[in-house]
Design a protein around this motif. Sequence first.
Motif, PDB file in Angstrom:
ATOM      1  N   HIS A 119      10.397  -5.634   7.318  1.00 26.67           N
ATOM      2  CA  HIS A 119       9.628  -4.420   7.535  1.00 26.67           C
ATOM      3  C   HIS A 119      10.498  -3.176   7.345  1.00 26.67           C
ATOM      4  O   HIS A 119      11.718  -3.248   7.459  1.00 26.67           O
ATOM      5  CB  HIS A 119       9.058  -4.394   8.961  1.00 26.67           C
ATOM      6  CG  HIS A 119       7.972  -5.396   9.173  1.00 26.67           C
ATOM      7  ND1 HIS A 119       7.664  -5.918  10.409  1.00 26.67           N
ATOM      8  CD2 HIS A 119       7.098  -5.994   8.303  1.00 26.67           C
ATOM      9  CE1 HIS A 119       6.669  -6.778  10.303  1.00 26.67           C
ATOM     10  NE2 HIS A 119       6.315  -6.840   9.035  1.00 26.67           N
ATOM     11  N   PHE A 120       9.862  -2.066   7.041  1.00 25.56           N
ATOM     12  CA  PHE A 120      10.556  -0.777   7.031  1.00 25.56           C
ATOM     13  C   PHE A 120       9.631   0.260   7.665  1.00 25.56           C
ATOM     14  O   PHE A 120       8.441  -0.009   7.917  1.00 25.56           O
ATOM     15  CB  PHE A 120      10.961  -0.361   5.608  1.00 25.56           C
ATOM     16  CG  PHE A 120       9.832   0.138   4.748  1.00 25.56           C
ATOM     17  CD1 PHE A 120       9.619   1.500   4.575  1.00 25.56           C
ATOM     18  CD2 PHE A 120       8.979  -0.759   4.103  1.00 25.56           C
ATOM     19  CE1 PHE A 120       8.586   1.959   3.775  1.00 25.56           C
ATOM     20  CE2 PHE A 120       7.941  -0.297   3.309  1.00 25.56           C
ATOM     21  CZ  PHE A 120       7.742   1.067   3.145  1.00 25.56           C
ATOM     22  N   HIS A 121      10.184   1.412   7.968  1.00 24.87           N
ATOM     23  CA  HIS A 121       9.419   2.459   8.651  1.00 24.87           C
ATOM     24  C   HIS A 121       9.481   3.758   7.855  1.00 24.87           C
ATOM     25  O   HIS A 121      10.467   4.045   7.180  1.00 24.87           O
ATOM     26  CB  HIS A 121       9.968   2.724  10.052  1.00 24.87           C
ATOM     27  CG  HIS A 121      10.074   1.500  10.896  1.00 24.87           C
ATOM     28  ND1 HIS A 121       8.983   0.891  11.457  1.00 24.87           N
ATOM     29  CD2 HIS A 121      11.150   0.764  11.263  1.00 24.87           C
ATOM     30  CE1 HIS A 121       9.374  -0.167  12.145  1.00 24.87           C
ATOM     31  NE2 HIS A 121      10.687  -0.265  12.039  1.00 24.87           N
ATOM     32  N   LYS A 142       7.194   9.483  11.340  1.00 21.82           N
ATOM     33  CA  LYS A 142       5.857   9.992  11.642  1.00 21.82           C
ATOM     34  C   LYS A 142       5.684  11.444  11.203  1.00 21.82           C
ATOM     35  O   LYS A 142       4.547  11.919  11.086  1.00 21.82           O
ATOM     36  CB  LYS A 142       5.580   9.855  13.137  1.00 21.82           C
ATOM     37  CG  LYS A 142       5.486   8.400  13.604  1.00 21.82           C
ATOM     38  CD  LYS A 142       5.206   8.319  15.096  1.00 21.82           C
ATOM     39  CE  LYS A 142       5.149   6.869  15.554  1.00 21.82           C
ATOM     40  NZ  LYS A 142       4.893   6.756  17.018  1.00 21.82           N
ATOM     41  N   SER A 143       6.791  12.122  10.968  1.00 27.07           N
ATOM     42  CA  SER A 143       6.702  13.508  10.486  1.00 27.07           C
ATOM     43  C   SER A 143       6.137  13.594   9.076  1.00 27.07           C
ATOM     44  O   SER A 143       5.838  14.681   8.579  1.00 27.07           O
ATOM     45  CB  SER A 143       8.076  14.176  10.534  1.00 27.07           C
ATOM     46  OG  SER A 143       9.029  13.440   9.790  1.00 27.07           O
ATOM     47  N   THR A 179       2.799   4.247   9.126  1.00 23.62           N
ATOM     48  CA  THR A 179       4.231   4.535   9.026  1.00 23.62           C
ATOM     49  C   THR A 179       5.134   3.460   9.631  1.00 23.62           C
ATOM     50  O   THR A 179       6.306   3.370   9.270  1.00 23.62           O
ATOM     51  CB  THR A 179       4.568   5.862   9.725  1.00 23.62           C
ATOM     52  OG1 THR A 179       4.153   5.800  11.101  1.00 23.62           O
ATOM     53  CG2 THR A 179       3.872   7.031   9.054  1.00 23.62           C
ATOM     54  N   GLN A 180       4.607   2.629  10.535  1.00 22.34           N
ATOM     55  CA  GLN A 180       5.466   1.677  11.243  1.00 22.34           C
ATOM     56  C   GLN A 180       5.246   0.248  10.753  1.00 22.34           C
ATOM     57  O   GLN A 180       4.121  -0.179  10.472  1.00 22.34           O
ATOM     58  CB  GLN A 180       5.190   1.738  12.754  1.00 22.34           C
ATOM     59  CG  GLN A 180       5.298   3.147  13.323  1.00 22.34           C
ATOM     60  CD  GLN A 180       6.667   3.783  13.085  1.00 22.34           C
ATOM     61  OE1 GLN A 180       7.685   3.263  13.524  1.00 22.34           O
ATOM     62  NE2 GLN A 180       6.675   4.920  12.403  1.00 22.34           N
ATOM     63  N   GLY A 224       8.327  -2.985  -0.180  1.00 18.79           N
ATOM     64  CA  GLY A 224       7.672  -3.038  -1.481  1.00 18.79           C
ATOM     65  C   GLY A 224       6.177  -2.803  -1.425  1.00 18.79           C
ATOM     66  O   GLY A 224       5.520  -2.744  -2.462  1.00 18.79           O
ATOM     67  N   ALA A 225       5.634  -2.662  -0.197  1.00 24.36           N
ATOM     68  CA  ALA A 225       4.194  -2.452  -0.070  1.00 24.36           C
ATOM     69  C   ALA A 225       3.829  -1.022  -0.448  1.00 24.36           C
ATOM     70  O   ALA A 225       4.660  -0.118  -0.441  1.00 24.36           O
ATOM     71  CB  ALA A 225       3.754  -2.740   1.360  1.00 24.36           C
ATOM     72  N   GLY A 226       2.541  -0.823  -0.773  1.00 20.82           N
ATOM     73  CA  GLY A 226       2.077   0.513  -1.121  1.00 20.82           C
ATOM     74  C   GLY A 226       1.988   1.412   0.100  1.00 20.82           C
ATOM     75  O   GLY A 226       1.948   0.944   1.249  1.00 20.82           O
ATOM     76  N   ILE A 227       1.960   2.721  -0.145  1.00 18.69           N
ATOM     77  CA  ILE A 227       1.900   3.718   0.919  1.00 18.69           C
ATOM     78  C   ILE A 227       0.546   4.416   0.850  1.00 18.69           C
ATOM     79  O   ILE A 227       0.062   4.762  -0.239  1.00 18.69           O
ATOM     80  CB  ILE A 227       3.037   4.751   0.765  1.00 18.69           C
ATOM     81  CG1 ILE A 227       4.398   4.049   0.922  1.00 18.69           C
ATOM     82  CG2 ILE A 227       2.903   5.870   1.790  1.00 18.69           C
ATOM     83  CD1 ILE A 227       5.583   4.948   0.634  1.00 18.69           C
ATOM     84  N   ASN A 228      -0.075   4.614   1.988  1.00 22.81           N
ATOM     85  CA  ASN A 228      -1.385   5.251   2.061  1.00 22.81           C
ATOM     86  C   ASN A 228      -1.205   6.770   1.994  1.00 22.81           C
ATOM     87  O   ASN A 228      -0.893   7.414   2.991  1.00 22.81           O
ATOM     88  CB  ASN A 228      -2.094   4.852   3.360  1.00 22.81           C
ATOM     89  CG  ASN A 228      -3.533   5.349   3.396  1.00 22.81           C
ATOM     90  OD1 ASN A 228      -3.943   6.198   2.593  1.00 22.81           O
ATOM     91  ND2 ASN A 228      -4.323   4.816   4.322  1.00 22.81           N
TER      92      ASN A 228
END
Length: 261
Positions: free
Chosen positions: A173-175, A178-179, A194-195, A200-204
């Motif tokens: 996992h990575f984080h 929150k800012s 964010t948590q 390698g996963a996509g970001i919303n």
Amino acid sequence: MGLGGCYSIAKCFMVIVNCIIFVLSLGIVGLAIWMLVDSTFYVSMAVDHSNYTISLYILLAGGLFLLLVSFLGCCGAFGESQCMLVSFFCILLIVVVAQIAAAIWVYCNADKLEAMIRYNVKSTVQEEYYKDDRLKTTFDTIQQGLECCGAEYPSDWNESKNIIIGASLEEKHFHIPKSCCRPSIDAKRCEEATQKLNLGAGINYDIIYDKGCVTKVVDVVHDNMVIVLIVGIVIIVIEFVGLIFSLILAFGVSNSRHYKR
């Protein structure tokens, strides 16, 4: 009568110029103290922490020195002391020469500024964010204030060495800080976006800012540098006027005293 009138005018202008220098000096001292106390100034990303702190102490010392110079000039004008006026001229001349030299150095090294900012922003994301509380606070402020995330891209947090080293081999996992969340997003959705994200996963990007911070920080620092340059030129012009009037008064003191007799 003409000589006495000219002398009085020069004396009046000398006092006004030194009052302006005094006010500007108070502003410089106040700004330096503020920047030393508050670590969230964007310009701090332009240099490393040690050089940034040293630069602020130099700025503080320069402001205090100008306070002393302005006080000396006012005393010399009011007391009609040729010695104090000459001392004021010599000290202020050194200050002006030092300021011009500093301005030339900054101008000659301006092309390196963007490279330094890019390096420091990337280093903060990849190496220092979770190790240095000062940088963490500064970078959170930058991400919230400039509405950006990461260095070049929000996915830079995926590549953070500190996060990857700290991730377990099973979970991977990575984080994301929150800012990076947009202000309209509630705390629960921000937490989910964010948590504990899979490497390698996509970001919303409906929740996370989709732009990196490097370009935005460079633009802000460049804009601030222009303001600093304009203020610096104004200060040097005022100081140059002070030099002229201090010479006029120094040479006119003896003549004025003779006229008053």
